[in-house]
Scaffold this motif. Sequence first.
Motif, mmCIF file in Angstrom:
data_model
loop_
_atom_site.group_PDB
_atom_site.id
_atom_site.type_symbol
_atom_site.label_atom_id
_atom_site.label_comp_id
_atom_site.label_asym_id
_atom_site.label_seq_id
_atom_site.Cartn_x
_atom_site.Cartn_y
_atom_site.Cartn_z
ATOM 1 N N VAL A 1 0.870 -0.918 -0.166
ATOM 2 C CA VAL A 1 -0.098 -0.140 0.048
ATOM 3 C C VAL A 1 0.771 1.399 -0.025
ATOM 4 N N GLU A 2 0.709 2.135 -1.057
ATOM 5 C CA GLU A 2 1.810 3.130 -1.272
ATOM 6 C C GLU A 2 1.152 4.493 -0.619
ATOM 7 N N SER A 3 -0.188 4.774 -0.608
ATOM 8 C CA SER A 3 -0.715 5.857 0.072
ATOM 9 C C SER A 3 -1.517 5.560 1.204
ATOM 10 N N ALA A 4 -0.963 4.878 2.244
ATOM 11 C CA ALA A 4 -1.675 4.584 3.431
ATOM 12 C C ALA A 4 -1.371 5.667 4.322
ATOM 13 N N THR A 5 -2.555 6.053 5.182
ATOM 14 C CA THR A 5 -2.194 7.172 6.173
ATOM 15 C C THR A 5 -1.744 6.607 7.350
ATOM 16 N N GLN B 1 -4.175 4.101 9.126
ATOM 17 C CA GLN B 1 -4.070 2.966 8.386
ATOM 18 C C GLN B 1 -2.879 2.076 8.859
#
Length: 193
Positions: free
Chosen positions: A108-112, A115
Amino acid sequence: MSDPFNPFKTPGATSPFDPPMSPEEQEAAAAATEADALAQLDGAQAELTALKAQVAELTDQALRAQAEAQNARRRAEDEIVKIRKFAVESFAESLLPVIDSLEAGLKVESATAEQLREGTEATLRQLLSALERNKVVEVNPAAGARFDPTNQQAISMVPADQEANTVVSVLQKGYTIADRVLRPALVTVTAPK
């Protein structure tokens, strides 16, 4: 001729008080003595043959028992090797879902941040569950608990109002596996007053 009044007298034996024996009587006595000796020899040979057969049978039984003991020992050693091999295999298999979760999280590249935290907590729960299934138990004494040197290691002592030798804080959790210490918990304890 045997003497019915003297049972200890052997056939063919003469004493000075016996009447002289005729040559036929002497020959008959010698033949009887020889027949007795042959009968005793036959009996001894039969007994010797029976004993030899018994020794051979017992030797065979001993060799078979020894071979069976060696086979049992070899089977037990093979079983121990298999148990060790498959115990590690089972432990590794229980860790595979943890690896899958970590790899999925890295994809997952754009995880907050939230998250990432949730994913990390879920992975930690998976890891703790896998360890628990394999009898790896956490040693994390609560503050105020009595110091236990069997699974804890005191790193420092601090003055406190609590009873002496009680845990103040845990610097690093410990772990046991099947009641055997893998790593002791590193703790700070109260000093004696």
